[in-house]
Structures are given as structure tokens and as C-alpha cells.
Scaffold this motif. Structure first.
Motif, mmCIF file in Angstrom:
data_model
loop_
_atom_site.group_PDB
_atom_site.id
_atom_site.type_symbol
_atom_site.label_atom_id
_atom_site.label_comp_id
_atom_site.label_asym_id
_atom_site.label_seq_id
_atom_site.Cartn_x
_atom_site.Cartn_y
_atom_site.Cartn_z
ATOM 1 N N LEU A 1 -28.229 86.470 -22.449
ATOM 2 C CA LEU A 1 -29.293 86.988 -21.592
ATOM 3 C C LEU A 1 -29.382 86.144 -20.326
ATOM 4 C CD1 LEU A 1 -31.703 88.901 -21.093
ATOM 5 C CD2 LEU A 1 -33.142 87.219 -22.286
ATOM 6 N N SER A 2 -29.222 86.795 -19.171
ATOM 7 C CA SER A 2 -29.374 86.127 -17.884
ATOM 8 C C SER A 2 -30.500 86.790 -17.099
ATOM 9 C CB SER A 2 -28.073 86.194 -17.074
ATOM 10 O OG SER A 2 -28.269 85.617 -15.802
ATOM 11 N N LEU A 3 -31.519 85.974 -16.784
ATOM 12 C CA LEU A 3 -32.674 86.452 -16.028
ATOM 13 C C LEU A 3 -32.885 85.590 -14.773
ATOM 14 C CD1 LEU A 3 -35.133 87.039 -19.016
ATOM 15 C CD2 LEU A 3 -33.822 88.771 -17.771
ATOM 16 N N ILE A 4 -31.796 85.181 -14.158
ATOM 17 C CA ILE A 4 -31.878 84.321 -12.976
ATOM 18 C C ILE A 4 -32.689 84.998 -11.875
ATOM 19 C CG2 ILE A 4 -30.537 83.175 -11.160
ATOM 20 C CD1 ILE A 4 -28.155 83.221 -13.075
ATOM 21 N N ASN A 5 -33.640 84.252 -11.331
ATOM 22 C CA ASN A 5 -34.377 84.678 -10.139
ATOM 23 C C ASN A 5 -34.961 86.090 -10.280
ATOM 24 O OD1 ASN A 5 -35.475 84.488 -7.608
ATOM 25 N ND2 ASN A 5 -33.541 84.740 -6.504
ATOM 26 N N CYS A 6 -35.727 86.259 -11.349
ATOM 27 C CA CYS A 6 -36.403 87.545 -11.581
ATOM 28 C C CYS A 6 -37.918 87.430 -11.383
ATOM 29 C CB CYS A 6 -36.108 88.049 -12.996
ATOM 30 S SG CYS A 6 -34.433 88.659 -13.215
ATOM 31 N N ARG A 7 -38.362 86.326 -10.806
ATOM 32 C CA ARG A 7 -39.771 86.102 -10.487
ATOM 33 C C ARG A 7 -40.659 86.132 -11.728
ATOM 34 N NH1 ARG A 7 -40.443 89.818 -4.965
ATOM 35 N NH2 ARG A 7 -38.551 89.054 -3.944
ATOM 36 N N LEU A 8 -40.143 85.635 -12.816
ATOM 37 C CA LEU A 8 -40.882 85.658 -14.070
ATOM 38 C C LEU A 8 -41.877 84.511 -14.146
ATOM 39 C CD1 LEU A 8 -37.957 86.436 -16.532
ATOM 40 C CD2 LEU A 8 -39.587 88.040 -15.499
ATOM 41 N N VAL A 9 -42.913 84.702 -14.950
ATOM 42 C CA VAL A 9 -43.920 83.677 -15.191
ATOM 43 C C VAL A 9 -44.092 83.509 -16.691
ATOM 44 C CG1 VAL A 9 -45.139 84.131 -13.036
ATOM 45 C CG2 VAL A 9 -45.822 85.363 -15.120
ATOM 46 N N ASN A 10 -44.785 82.408 -17.053
ATOM 47 C CA ASN A 10 -45.140 82.111 -18.432
ATOM 48 C C ASN A 10 -43.908 81.775 -19.287
ATOM 49 O OD1 ASN A 10 -46.459 81.733 -20.843
ATOM 50 N ND2 ASN A 10 -47.755 83.548 -20.623
ATOM 51 N N TYR B 1 -34.451 79.604 -11.673
ATOM 52 C CA TYR B 1 -35.181 80.217 -10.561
ATOM 53 C C TYR B 1 -36.347 81.084 -11.028
ATOM 54 C CZ TYR B 1 -32.160 78.925 -6.610
ATOM 55 O OH TYR B 1 -31.481 78.251 -5.620
ATOM 56 N N ASN B 2 -37.060 80.658 -12.041
ATOM 57 C CA ASN B 2 -38.271 81.344 -12.495
ATOM 58 C C ASN B 2 -39.333 80.291 -12.828
ATOM 59 O OD1 ASN B 2 -37.481 84.339 -12.787
ATOM 60 N ND2 ASN B 2 -35.851 83.336 -13.961
ATOM 61 N N PHE B 3 -40.523 80.741 -13.206
ATOM 62 C CA PHE B 3 -41.575 79.894 -13.780
ATOM 63 C C PHE B 3 -41.928 78.709 -12.871
ATOM 64 C CE2 PHE B 3 -38.524 81.266 -17.126
ATOM 65 C CZ PHE B 3 -39.261 82.326 -17.623
ATOM 66 N N ARG B 4 -41.997 78.927 -11.591
ATOM 67 C CA ARG B 4 -42.142 77.842 -10.620
ATOM 68 C C ARG B 4 -43.363 76.964 -10.890
ATOM 69 N NH1 ARG B 4 -38.802 78.222 -6.120
ATOM 70 N NH2 ARG B 4 -36.855 79.146 -6.871
ATOM 71 N N VAL C 1 -32.270 76.187 -17.683
ATOM 72 C CA VAL C 1 -33.614 76.385 -17.139
ATOM 73 C C VAL C 1 -33.713 75.518 -15.881
ATOM 74 C CG1 VAL C 1 -36.050 76.653 -17.733
ATOM 75 C CG2 VAL C 1 -34.360 76.520 -19.545
ATOM 76 N N ALA C 2 -32.704 75.639 -15.027
ATOM 77 C CA ALA C 2 -32.616 74.818 -13.825
ATOM 78 C C ALA C 2 -33.385 75.447 -12.659
ATOM 79 C CB ALA C 2 -31.149 74.622 -13.429
ATOM 80 N N TRP D 1 -32.779 70.079 -11.157
ATOM 81 C CA TRP D 1 -33.660 70.570 -10.100
ATOM 82 C C TRP D 1 -35.030 70.971 -10.652
ATOM 83 C CZ3 TRP D 1 -32.255 70.989 -4.809
ATOM 84 C CH2 TRP D 1 -30.911 70.699 -4.527
ATOM 85 N N ASN D 2 -35.596 70.107 -11.478
ATOM 86 C CA ASN D 2 -36.965 70.270 -11.939
ATOM 87 C C ASN D 2 -37.743 69.013 -11.579
ATOM 88 O OD1 ASN D 2 -37.248 72.932 -13.388
ATOM 89 N ND2 ASN D 2 -35.461 72.138 -14.487
ATOM 90 N N ARG D 3 -38.882 68.822 -12.218
ATOM 91 C CA ARG D 3 -39.702 67.632 -11.985
ATOM 92 C C ARG D 3 -40.010 66.946 -13.303
ATOM 93 N NH1 ARG D 3 -44.146 70.400 -7.849
ATOM 94 N NH2 ARG D 3 -42.694 70.951 -6.165
ATOM 95 N N LEU D 4 -39.051 66.936 -14.187
ATOM 96 C CA LEU D 4 -39.262 66.379 -15.519
ATOM 97 C C LEU D 4 -39.387 64.860 -15.443
ATOM 98 C CD1 LEU D 4 -36.759 68.594 -17.517
ATOM 99 C CD2 LEU D 4 -39.190 68.965 -17.080
#
Length: 373
Positions: free
Chosen positions: A56-65, A86-89, A109-110, A135-138
Motif C-alpha cells: 500500500l502506497s499513500l504518498i502525499n495524499c493529504r491524510l490526517v490521523n 508526506y502525510n500527517f504533518r 513514514v518519512a 525528515w521528521n522531528r523525532l
């Protein structure tokens, strides 16, 4: 509904609205790519019944939660590859103890700007081969269990805010030390993946342009030493520790990493000299130790292959670099000592010869006197 459909690639279109809820009705559908479409909202609850789903690839689909997404997708018992970048900003990376992805081999989940520490539930995904949380803030330390994955060969934790020492357990990753990596298997789990390795076009041993064996921990706040035991990772191709706060010396044991094509230790606080043994890394196509506290002579083979930019910002010397003051002074001392020795030796020989001549003359004169009497 197309019950015989096994793969669906609808990436890079202009589909909008919410994700389609009826996909799980395709009982044989294994591979789904919906990347780069302007969807919105959340992954539908119906995906809990998506038991055939493999990729399953959902790159940059503006998803939340992200929390809900993971709670739902963990019910996909055959899910092997999950790409969510590129989701869950700006959301928190959820750490629900009950989360479990039994068959997951690839998790990306980059580039989500996620916060919080690395979640402990990941330690239960023991089949992971590829983990990209870059490329997160972990924050906080990279957990020690990260080295316990038997099959992990691609790890990218770069561009986060991890602190503390590099877990020593990473030096024991079996797939990078003693086990053979199956590149045929990679092609099965990456049918239409997310991005190319940035060095792929330049690498020499390009068995898999997408996924060379990699450890990237660059651009964090890691401190402490570079462990000598990293030399055990003989199958590693890309090793990037740049832009941290690492200290100590460069271990000579890194010369045992014969497969290395990228070695980047730049922008740290490393001291000492560059080991001559690194000349043995004949597969290197990218190398940098720039902006550290290194001193001494640059190994000749490395200097011939890589430009001065790879060594700048240190106190190094060698062809094309200013002479090291310490080396010049030592050479002068050595030459002075040698000259003094030669001079002293010459004086000694001359003095010895003169004394011998005087003795011979005196003896001769004494002999003449005796004869005259």
C-alpha cells in the motif's frame, strides 16, 4: 466489482475526496498505489477487512490521523509494504502498545514532520527489512532494540532530532554482517516505490538501484564515538553519519567494510588522523570527513580519488594542502639531528686521525733517537 484484480496503480492523478472505501471488496487485490492524489481525511474503517492487501502506497495524499491509520491497517494481516510519506504533518508518532504489524517488511513514514520518540511497538515488527523515518522531528535516543532486526538492511533515520550515542546494537545487524541479502525478494516487495537513492546513479556495485544496504543517521544531534564494531558490517554500501556531534577518532576497523560505496563522516567533532587503512576501501564513490578536528597527513590513495572538498575544514596536510606546521617542525628536527650526527661523526674521525698521526710521529722520532745513541 473486479474480483480478479490483483494490482491497482492510480498514482499521480487528480483524484480527490476521501479514499475509496470499497477496495477491500476486491478479494484478490494485493498491490495498491494511490500516491500523489489530492485526497483528504483518513484511511477508511473498511480497510480493516483488506486481508488480501500486500502493498500500500499513500504518498502525499493529504491524510490526517496517523494513530487511526495504524490502528486500522494493523488488521491487514498480509500487509508487507506500507508507504505513508508526506502525510500527517506535525502529528505525534503514536506509541500504542497494542500496535502490531506481524508481516511488515517495509515501512516508510518519512517527510511527515512527526514528533515524539521512536515508538516501541516497532520492535515487534521483527520481519522489517526497510525502515525509513527520515525528515521528521523525532527526539530522544535511538532505542537499542533497533539492532535486533534480523533482516533489516536499509535504515534511514536522518534529519531528525535524535540525541545520545549511536546504539551499539546497530553494529550487530545480521543482514549487514553475515547474512546474504536477497535482491530478488526486494523486487517483489517494491513494485512501484517512493524515491530513488540519492547516490544510486553514481554507485559502482549497483545491484539494486533503489535499495542498497544503508545506514543513514545524518543530521541529528548524536554524540559519542563511532564504534569500532561497525567494521563488522561488511555488506554495508552506504554509511552516513554526517552533521552530528560525534567525537573521538575514526576507527581503523572501518577498512573492513569492503562493500562501502558511500562514507560520510563530515560536520562532526572527530579528532585524530585519517587511518591509512581506509585506502583499502576501493569501492568508495563518495567520501567526506570535512569540517571536523582531524590532523595529520591525508592518505595518498584517498587524496588521489576525492577532491579537497572532502577534507576541508580540518588541520590536514598532503599534496595540494598547506604543509602541517607540526610535520615541518618534526622534519626540521629530524634533518637537524641527522646533520648533527654526521658533523659529530666527521669531527670524531678527524680527531682520531690527528691523534694517530701524532703518535706515529712521536714513535718514529723515538726510534731515530735510539739509533743515534
Amino acid at each position: 466489482m473486479m474480483t480478479s484484480l490483483t494490482s491497482l496503480d492510480l498514482g499521480s492523478n487528480e483524484f480527490n475526496g476521501s479514499l475509496p472505501e470499497n477496495l477491500p471488496a476486491c478479494r484478490n487485490l494485493r498491490n495498491v498505489n494511490l500516491a500523489r492524489n489530492p485526497f483528504h481525511g483518513q484511511v477508511p474503517e473498511s480497510f480493516k477487512d483488506f486481508h488480501s492487501l500486500f502493498y500500500l502506497s499513500l504518498i502525499n495524499c493529504r491524510l490526517v490521523n496517523l494513530s487511526s491509520t495504524l490502528q486500522i491497517l494493523q488488521h491487514c494481516k498480509n500487509l508487507t509494504t506500507l508507504v505513508l510519506q508526506y502525510n500527517f504533518r506535525g502529528e505525534m508518532f503514536p506509541d500504542h502498545p497494542g500496535l502490531h504489524f506481524e508481516k511488515l517488511k517495509v515501512l516508510n513514514v518519512a517527510i511527515c514532520e512527526l514528533t515524539g520518540p521512536m515508538p516501541s511497538w516497532l520492535s515487534k515488527s521483527t520481519n522489517l527489512q526497510v525502515l525509513d523515518l527520515s525528515w521528521n522531528r523525532l527526539v530522544e535516543a535511538i532505542p537499542n532494540w533497533i539492532g535486533g532486526f534480523t533482516n533489516l538492511f536499509y535504515l534511514d533515520l536522518s534529519r531528525n532530532s535524535f540525541t545520545g550515542e549511536i546504539p551499539k546494537s546497530l553494529t550487530r545487524l545480521q543482514s549487514l554482517s553475515s547474512r546474504d541479502i536477497s535482491f530478488d525478494e526486494q523486487s517483489l516487495v517494491f513494485p512501484f516505490f517512493f524515491r530513488r537513492n540519492e547516490f544510486a546513479k553514481r554507485l559502482l556495485n549497483n545491484q539494486s538501484a533503489e535499495f542498497l544496504p544503508t545506514v543513514k543517521l545524518s543530521q541529528n544531534n548524536l554524540s559519542g564515538p563511532i564504534w569500532e564494531e561497525f567494521g563488522n558490517l561488511k555488506k554495508l554500501h552506504v554509511f552516513d553519519l554526517s552533521a552530528n556531534k560525534l567525537s573521538g577518532s575514526i576507527p581503523t576497523t572501518l577498512s573492513k567494510m569492503k562493500s562501502l560505496e558511500v562514507l560520510d563522516l563530515s560536520n562532526n567533532r572527530i579528532s585524530g588522523s585519517i587511518p591509512e587503512s581506509l585506502n583499502n576501501l576501493t569501492s568508495l564513490s563518495k567520501f567526506s570527513v570535512a569540517n571536523n578536528n582531524l590532523s595529520g597527513r591525508i592518505p595518498s590513495d584517498l587524496f588521489q580519488v576525492f577532491s579537497g572538498l572532502s577534507f576541508e575544514g580540518n588541520h590536514l596536510c598532503g599534496d595540494g594542502f598547506p604543509q602541517c606546521p607540526l610535520e615541518t617542525l618534526d622534519n626540521k628536527r629530524s634533518r637537524t639531528s641527522d646533520s648533527d650526527f654526521v658533523l659529530d661523526f666527521s669531527y670524531g674521525v678527524a680527531l682520531g686521525f690527528g691523534l694517530s698521526l701524532v703518535i706515529v710521529v712521536l714513535l718514529t722520532c723515538s726510534a731515530f733517537d735510539l739509533q743515534g745513541k
